[in-house]
Design an enzyme around this catalytic site. Structure first.
Site, PDB file in Angstrom:
ATOM      1  N   CYS A  25      -5.068   9.745  -3.108  1.00 52.87           N
ATOM      2  CA  CYS A  25      -4.349   8.772  -2.270  1.00 52.87           C
ATOM      3  C   CYS A  25      -2.900   8.611  -2.707  1.00 52.87           C
ATOM      4  O   CYS A  25      -2.039   8.319  -1.881  1.00 52.87           O
ATOM      5  CB  CYS A  25      -5.017   7.404  -2.332  1.00 52.87           C
ATOM      6  SG  CYS A  25      -6.669   7.366  -1.673  1.00 52.87           S
TER       7      CYS A  25
ATOM      8  N   ASP B 152       0.817  -1.226   0.000  1.00 51.88           N
ATOM      9  CA  ASP B 152       0.000   0.000   0.000  1.00 51.88           C
ATOM     10  C   ASP B 152       0.850   1.275   0.000  1.00 51.88           C
ATOM     11  O   ASP B 152       0.305   2.373   0.101  1.00 51.88           O
ATOM     12  CB  ASP B 152      -0.914   0.025   1.236  1.00 51.88           C
ATOM     13  CG  ASP B 152      -2.228  -0.720   1.027  1.00 51.88           C
ATOM     14  OD1 ASP B 152      -2.647  -0.885  -0.139  1.00 51.88           O
ATOM     15  OD2 ASP B 152      -2.841  -1.118   2.037  1.00 51.88           O
TER      16      ASP B 152
ATOM     17  N   ARG C 127      -9.998   5.696  10.927  1.00 49.81           N
ATOM     18  CA  ARG C 127      -8.536   5.591  11.021  1.00 49.81           C
ATOM     19  C   ARG C 127      -7.967   6.639  12.008  1.00 49.81           C
ATOM     20  O   ARG C 127      -7.678   6.330  13.141  1.00 49.81           O
ATOM     21  CB  ARG C 127      -7.906   5.767   9.636  1.00 49.81           C
ATOM     22  CG  ARG C 127      -8.428   4.776   8.566  1.00 49.81           C
ATOM     23  CD  ARG C 127      -7.833   3.399   8.733  1.00 49.81           C
ATOM     24  NE  ARG C 127      -8.312   2.455   7.736  1.00 49.81           N
ATOM     25  CZ  ARG C 127      -7.688   2.156   6.591  1.00 49.81           C
ATOM     26  NH1 ARG C 127      -6.563   2.743   6.292  1.00 49.81           N
ATOM     27  NH2 ARG C 127      -8.191   1.256   5.758  1.00 49.81           N
TER      28      ARG C 127
ATOM     29  N   ARG D  32       0.520  -1.765   7.649  1.00 51.35           N
ATOM     30  CA  ARG D  32       0.984  -0.506   7.050  1.00 51.35           C
ATOM     31  C   ARG D  32       1.946   0.260   7.950  1.00 51.35           C
ATOM     32  O   ARG D  32       2.497   1.273   7.520  1.00 51.35           O
ATOM     33  CB  ARG D  32      -0.213   0.394   6.669  1.00 51.35           C
ATOM     34  CG  ARG D  32      -1.104  -0.209   5.578  1.00 51.35           C
ATOM     35  CD  ARG D  32      -1.981   0.847   4.915  1.00 51.35           C
ATOM     36  NE  ARG D  32      -1.199   1.785   4.099  1.00 51.35           N
ATOM     37  CZ  ARG D  32      -1.700   2.863   3.499  1.00 51.35           C
ATOM     38  NH1 ARG D  32      -2.983   3.141   3.609  1.00 51.35           N
ATOM     39  NH2 ARG D  32      -0.921   3.663   2.790  1.00 51.35           N
TER      40      ARG D  32
ATOM     41  N   HIS E 233     -11.504   7.107   4.694  1.00 55.01           N
ATOM     42  CA  HIS E 233     -10.583   8.244   4.866  1.00 55.01           C
ATOM     43  C   HIS E 233     -11.319   9.497   4.404  1.00 55.01           C
ATOM     44  O   HIS E 233     -12.081   9.437   3.427  1.00 55.01           O
ATOM     45  CB  HIS E 233      -9.352   8.101   3.955  1.00 55.01           C
ATOM     46  CG  HIS E 233      -8.214   7.317   4.518  1.00 55.01           C
ATOM     47  ND1 HIS E 233      -7.400   6.541   3.724  1.00 55.01           N
ATOM     48  CD2 HIS E 233      -7.710   7.230   5.785  1.00 55.01           C
ATOM     49  CE1 HIS E 233      -6.456   5.990   4.483  1.00 55.01           C
ATOM     50  NE2 HIS E 233      -6.627   6.386   5.725  1.00 55.01           N
TER      51      HIS E 233
HETATM   52  N1  ARG Z   1      -5.387   0.099   1.033  1.00 56.52           N
HETATM   53  C1  ARG Z   1      -5.139   1.354   1.632  1.00 56.52           C
HETATM   54  C2  ARG Z   1      -5.753   1.401   3.014  1.00 56.52           C
HETATM   55  O1  ARG Z   1      -6.827   0.886   3.193  1.00 56.52           O
HETATM   56  C3  ARG Z   1      -5.679   2.438   0.764  1.00 56.52           C
HETATM   57  C4  ARG Z   1      -5.324   3.821   1.223  1.00 56.52           C
HETATM   58  C5  ARG Z   1      -5.894   4.885   0.345  1.00 56.52           C
HETATM   59  N2  ARG Z   1      -5.378   6.147   0.668  1.00 56.52           N
HETATM   60  C6  ARG Z   1      -6.085   7.266   0.874  1.00 56.52           C
HETATM   61  N3  ARG Z   1      -5.455   8.399   1.014  1.00 56.52           N
HETATM   62  N4  ARG Z   1      -7.391   7.226   1.028  1.00 56.52           N
HETATM   63  O2  ARG Z   1      -5.191   1.931   3.925  1.00 56.52           O
END
Ligand code: ARG
Length: 319
Positions: free
Chosen positions: A294, A88, A163, A113, A192
């Site tokens: 992203c 990612d 998040r 991550r 997000h």
């Molecule tokens: N697979 C990543 C996650 O779920 C995607 C992140 C996408 N980034 C963003 N800025 N929305 O964390």
């Protein structure tokens, strides 16, 4: 509405907004990470399905087209080295947040991550100074960078719910010295803030010009919707169809708005307001739950330093 100190006043009614005629692009500085190691091997958002095959080579080609689209419009793109085992890492927006020349690196929610936060912190520490940035290190609180933190020119719009935490919003206010406006997300597809809201033009530092945004109201709590309606009465309200192809995951330079080519309604709404939509096909990266924004971390310099006259040359006096 939660305002983190100092309180943020909504702009005065009648404050000037941009008109269709004065859309001016300003050169931006971005950090991106090529999706060389991109894959979907875990699922931490509803877009990710580990049974759907991913073509990293194709992702790289699409990513290069986005980078070229930025560069051909005068923007500077720095590239961070992709690390194996971090599929990612291409989603550079999550690596941190940089405002006024101060860079705070991310601290990720999911263990998969977490090493990315360390990699982005190292880049900001090593490469930041030559770009006029001061690195503040990694956030202490759970903070997914520009995924949840969008600068409107006056205020940091800060997402929470999935998040980034409210404690992280307070940390951002304190360490970056900015006003923060908390917005709560409720739909797991829009996990997000940058999947549900885009800043189209930034407001002036003195409050004389109001920022413009686009957002999908249903992605927010009724309280946060009311906050957004009050602060941005002229916002573009995206349709579900546009939001569902991540049409709000966009980057604007004040004139050009880079976004997925699939969000046709957004393209029309942007054109109506005098913006120039630039359609990008990032179908491979959509499999990880991301699109244009992203993949893009904006490095905002300290305006004082950027406009300061060069230091006078002082010659050594020789005896
Ligand atoms: N697979 C990543 C996650 O779920 C995607 C992140 C996408 N980034 C963003 N800025 N929305 O964390």
């Amino acid at each position: 509405m939660t305002l983190i100190t100092p309180p943020v006043a909504p702009p005065e009614p009648g404050t000037a907004t941009h008109t269709a005629r004065d859309r001016t692009a300003t050169p931006r500085h971005f950090l991106m990470c090529p999706p060389v190691h991109f894959d979907v091997v875990y699922a931490i958002n509803p877009w990710m399905d580990v049974t759907v095959p991913v073509d990293a080579g194709h992702a790289v080609v699409q990513w290069q087209a986005l980078k070229a689209a930025y560069e051909s419009r005068g923007h500077t793109v720095d590239v961070i080295s992709p690390e194996p085992g971090l599929p990612d890492m291409v989603y550079a927006a999550n690596g941190g947040v940089v405002v006024g020349g101060k860079a705070l690196a991310a601290r990720f929610t999911f263990p998969e991550r977490r090493p990315e936060g360390v990699a982005y912190e190292a880049w900001l520490r090593e490469s930041g100074p030559v770009r006029g940035l001061v690195s503040l290190g990694q956030a202490a609180e759970r903070n997914e960078g520009e995924g949840d933190l969008l600068w409107d020119g006056q205020v940091m719009l800060a997402g929470t719910g999935f998040r980034t935490t409210r404690a992280a919003h307070a940390e951002v206010a304190e360490r970056l010295g900015v006003d923060v406006l908390t917005l709560e997300l409720v739909d797991p597809r829009f996990y997000h803030l940058d999947t549900a809201l885009a800043v189209l033009s930034t407001g002036g530092p003195d409050g004389g010009t109001r920022a413009e945004i686009a957002y999908f109201p249903e992605a927010f709590t009724p309280e946060s919707r009311a906050t957004l309606r009050e602060r941005y009465p002229d916002a573009v309200e995206a349709t579900e169809a546009d939001a569902a192809v991540l049409g709000l995951n966009a980057v604007s330079d004040g004139r050009h708005v880079f976004l997925t080519d699939r969000a046709t309604g957004m393209h029309a709404a942007l054109r109506d307001r005098g913006f120039e939509p630039v359609g990008i096909d990032l179908s491979e990266l959509l499999k990880g739950g991301g699109s244009v924004k992203c993949c893009t971390l904006e490095l905002r310099p300290d305006p004082a330093r950027a406009t300061a006259p060069a230091a006078p040359v002082v010659k050594e006096a020789r005896a």
